[in-house]
Write a protein that holds these residues in place. Sequence first.
Motif, PDB file in Angstrom:
ATOM      1  N   ILE A 169       5.232   6.641   8.011  1.00  0.00           N
ATOM      2  CA  ILE A 169       4.950   8.065   7.887  1.00  0.00           C
ATOM      3  C   ILE A 169       3.837   8.334   8.896  1.00  0.00           C
ATOM      4  CG2 ILE A 169       4.215   9.931   6.372  1.00  0.00           C
ATOM      5  CD1 ILE A 169       5.007   8.080   4.005  1.00  0.00           C
ATOM      6  N   LEU A 170       4.085   9.250   9.798  1.00  0.00           N
ATOM      7  CA  LEU A 170       3.131   9.477  10.892  1.00  0.00           C
ATOM      8  C   LEU A 170       2.115  10.558  10.531  1.00  0.00           C
ATOM      9  CD1 LEU A 170       5.689   9.371  13.848  1.00  0.00           C
ATOM     10  CD2 LEU A 170       4.362   7.489  12.853  1.00  0.00           C
ATOM     11  N   GLU A 171       1.084  10.627  11.318  1.00  0.00           N
ATOM     12  CA  GLU A 171       0.061  11.667  11.254  1.00  0.00           C
ATOM     13  C   GLU A 171      -0.673  11.714   9.922  1.00  0.00           C
ATOM     14  OE1 GLU A 171       1.850  15.334  12.547  1.00  0.00           O
ATOM     15  OE2 GLU A 171       2.693  14.387  14.326  1.00  0.00           O
ATOM     16  N   LEU A 172      -0.996  10.527   9.373  1.00  0.00           N
ATOM     17  CA  LEU A 172      -1.745  10.464   8.126  1.00  0.00           C
ATOM     18  C   LEU A 172      -3.232  10.177   8.351  1.00  0.00           C
ATOM     19  CD1 LEU A 172       0.755   8.535   5.812  1.00  0.00           C
ATOM     20  CD2 LEU A 172       0.320  10.989   5.925  1.00  0.00           C
ATOM     21  N   GLY A 173      -3.602  10.004   9.602  1.00  0.00           N
ATOM     22  CA  GLY A 173      -5.011   9.804   9.905  1.00  0.00           C
ATOM     23  C   GLY A 173      -5.543   8.459   9.442  1.00  0.00           C
ATOM     24  N   SER A 174      -6.818   8.439   9.102  1.00  0.00           N
ATOM     25  CA  SER A 174      -7.510   7.178   8.795  1.00  0.00           C
ATOM     26  C   SER A 174      -7.077   6.567   7.459  1.00  0.00           C
ATOM     27  CB  SER A 174      -9.022   7.401   8.799  1.00  0.00           C
ATOM     28  OG  SER A 174      -9.378   8.345   7.810  1.00  0.00           O
ATOM     29  N   HIS A 175      -6.345   7.300   6.645  1.00  0.00           N
ATOM     30  CA  HIS A 175      -5.905   6.783   5.344  1.00  0.00           C
ATOM     31  C   HIS A 175      -4.457   6.296   5.356  1.00  0.00           C
ATOM     32  CE1 HIS A 175      -9.581   8.192   3.515  1.00  0.00           C
ATOM     33  NE2 HIS A 175      -9.390   9.368   4.080  1.00  0.00           N
ATOM     34  N   ALA A 176      -3.864   6.211   6.522  1.00  0.00           N
ATOM     35  CA  ALA A 176      -2.443   5.859   6.626  1.00  0.00           C
ATOM     36  C   ALA A 176      -2.130   4.526   5.953  1.00  0.00           C
ATOM     37  CB  ALA A 176      -2.007   5.830   8.088  1.00  0.00           C
ATOM     38  N   HIS A 177      -2.948   3.525   6.207  1.00  0.00           N
ATOM     39  CA  HIS A 177      -2.705   2.187   5.654  1.00  0.00           C
ATOM     40  C   HIS A 177      -2.647   2.238   4.126  1.00  0.00           C
ATOM     41  CE1 HIS A 177      -2.881  -2.223   5.696  1.00  0.00           C
ATOM     42  NE2 HIS A 177      -3.715  -2.103   4.672  1.00  0.00           N
ATOM     43  N   GLU A 178      -3.654   2.835   3.515  1.00  0.00           N
ATOM     44  CA  GLU A 178      -3.708   2.911   2.046  1.00  0.00           C
ATOM     45  C   GLU A 178      -2.567   3.757   1.479  1.00  0.00           C
ATOM     46  OE1 GLU A 178      -6.394   3.782   3.992  1.00  0.00           O
ATOM     47  OE2 GLU A 178      -7.464   1.889   3.797  1.00  0.00           O
ATOM     48  N   LEU A 179      -2.260   4.853   2.140  1.00  0.00           N
ATOM     49  CA  LEU A 179      -1.190   5.729   1.645  1.00  0.00           C
ATOM     50  C   LEU A 179       0.162   5.027   1.664  1.00  0.00           C
ATOM     51  CD1 LEU A 179      -2.365   9.067   3.267  1.00  0.00           C
ATOM     52  CD2 LEU A 179      -2.324   8.525   0.808  1.00  0.00           C
ATOM     53  N   HIS A 180       0.388   4.185   2.651  1.00  0.00           N
ATOM     54  CA  HIS A 180       1.632   3.416   2.679  1.00  0.00           C
ATOM     55  C   HIS A 180       1.653   2.378   1.557  1.00  0.00           C
ATOM     56  CE1 HIS A 180       2.252   5.267   6.598  1.00  0.00           C
ATOM     57  NE2 HIS A 180       3.511   4.839   6.525  1.00  0.00           N
ATOM     58  N   LEU A 181       0.528   1.711   1.321  1.00  0.00           N
ATOM     59  CA  LEU A 181       0.465   0.712   0.260  1.00  0.00           C
ATOM     60  C   LEU A 181       0.720   1.328  -1.111  1.00  0.00           C
ATOM     61  CD1 LEU A 181      -2.586  -1.484   1.355  1.00  0.00           C
ATOM     62  CD2 LEU A 181      -0.142  -1.997   1.585  1.00  0.00           C
ATOM     63  N   GLU A 182       0.327   2.571  -1.294  1.00  0.00           N
ATOM     64  CA  GLU A 182       0.525   3.255  -2.574  1.00  0.00           C
ATOM     65  C   GLU A 182       1.997   3.499  -2.895  1.00  0.00           C
ATOM     66  OE1 GLU A 182      -1.868   6.794  -2.500  1.00  0.00           O
ATOM     67  OE2 GLU A 182      -3.744   5.649  -2.467  1.00  0.00           O
ATOM     68  N   LEU A 183       2.875   3.319  -1.929  1.00  0.00           N
ATOM     69  CA  LEU A 183       4.315   3.500  -2.162  1.00  0.00           C
ATOM     70  C   LEU A 183       4.958   2.294  -2.851  1.00  0.00           C
ATOM     71  CD1 LEU A 183       5.281   5.097   1.265  1.00  0.00           C
ATOM     72  CD2 LEU A 183       5.043   6.269  -0.939  1.00  0.00           C
ATOM     73  N   ALA A 184       4.214   1.198  -2.966  1.00  0.00           N
ATOM     74  CA  ALA A 184       4.791  -0.042  -3.507  1.00  0.00           C
ATOM     75  C   ALA A 184       5.389   0.172  -4.891  1.00  0.00           C
ATOM     76  CB  ALA A 184       3.732  -1.151  -3.538  1.00  0.00           C
ATOM     77  N   GLU A 185       4.658   0.806  -5.778  1.00  0.00           N
ATOM     78  CA  GLU A 185       5.150   0.993  -7.146  1.00  0.00           C
ATOM     79  C   GLU A 185       6.431   1.820  -7.165  1.00  0.00           C
ATOM     80  OE1 GLU A 185       5.453   0.035 -10.907  1.00  0.00           O
ATOM     81  OE2 GLU A 185       3.826  -0.719  -9.631  1.00  0.00           O
ATOM     82  N   ASP A 186       6.489   2.871  -6.335  1.00  0.00           N
ATOM     83  CA  ASP A 186       7.691   3.711  -6.285  1.00  0.00           C
ATOM     84  C   ASP A 186       8.889   2.931  -5.768  1.00  0.00           C
ATOM     85  OD1 ASP A 186       6.550   6.445  -7.013  1.00  0.00           O
ATOM     86  OD2 ASP A 186       5.220   5.795  -5.404  1.00  0.00           O
ATOM     87  N   ILE A 187       8.665   2.046  -4.825  1.00  0.00           N
ATOM     88  CA  ILE A 187       9.752   1.213  -4.298  1.00  0.00           C
ATOM     89  C   ILE A 187      10.239   0.249  -5.368  1.00  0.00           C
ATOM     90  CG2 ILE A 187      10.283  -0.643  -2.665  1.00  0.00           C
ATOM     91  CD1 ILE A 187       8.532   0.920  -0.633  1.00  0.00           C
ATOM     92  N   LEU A 188       9.305  -0.343  -6.114  1.00  0.00           N
ATOM     93  CA  LEU A 188       9.699  -1.259  -7.180  1.00  0.00           C
ATOM     94  C   LEU A 188      10.534  -0.548  -8.242  1.00  0.00           C
ATOM     95  CD1 LEU A 188       6.376  -3.259  -7.526  1.00  0.00           C
ATOM     96  CD2 LEU A 188       8.524  -4.048  -6.496  1.00  0.00           C
ATOM     97  N   VAL A 189      10.190   0.689  -8.563  1.00  0.00           N
ATOM     98  CA  VAL A 189      10.959   1.465  -9.542  1.00  0.00           C
ATOM     99  C   VAL A 189      12.337   1.813  -8.981  1.00  0.00           C
ATOM    100  CG1 VAL A 189      11.070   3.680 -10.761  1.00  0.00           C
ATOM    101  CG2 VAL A 189       8.940   2.362 -10.747  1.00  0.00           C
ATOM    102  N   ALA A 190      12.396   2.180  -7.694  1.00  0.00           N
ATOM    103  CA  ALA A 190      13.685   2.519  -7.064  1.00  0.00           C
ATOM    104  C   ALA A 190      14.606   1.307  -7.017  1.00  0.00           C
ATOM    105  CB  ALA A 190      13.469   3.087  -5.666  1.00  0.00           C
TER     106      ALA A 190
END
Length: 184
Positions: A110-131
């Motif tokens: 996901i582009l253009e997330l600024g300095s929090h991009a790394h953390e915001l991507h990591l936060e998707l882990a739980e949603d992926i596990l549920v999917a």
Amino acid sequence: MTAQIGQEQLVYTVGADGRHMALNSLAVIATLRSYRLRNWRAGVDAQSTFGALKGRGETTVIQTFEGGEVTLIDEAYNANPGSMRASLRALADRPRLTSEGRKVAVLGDILELGSHAHELHLELAEDILVAAPNELHLFGENMGALHHELAKRGAISRHYDDLDDLTTTVRWYGLSFAQVISYW
């Protein structure tokens, strides 16, 4: 959908998949009713003809070279962490169309997330596990970090730094690059 509107139980259809679309339909009803329109139910009924837009959940069935079918859900336009979570929830809720059917997710940074991009991507882990896709293909630097996080949680994914490598894998499913790139 079934919604309780005052004393009335309303049953209607929403033409696009996903809980987020169902919630949006409730906002439509609230708006129509707030204007006290006499024929507000016609607006509710019109939601059955609503279809997800290109890049915003549009679903296309593609014939493969081998004669099979792939249902492609295009959620690529203007992705953000919230829309990615909604897409993953929609994938989790989507039934397999056949007993042999698989859910394959291909996610890019996901582009253009600024300095929090790394953390915001990591936060998707739980949603992926549920999917719980049968296969998960991740592309890009931040998705690489997510790949490692998922591995710590016992999930299997493949990570690509090179678009050609990902394209080769997608071709393995019997799709041409032109078919896929139009949905990328």
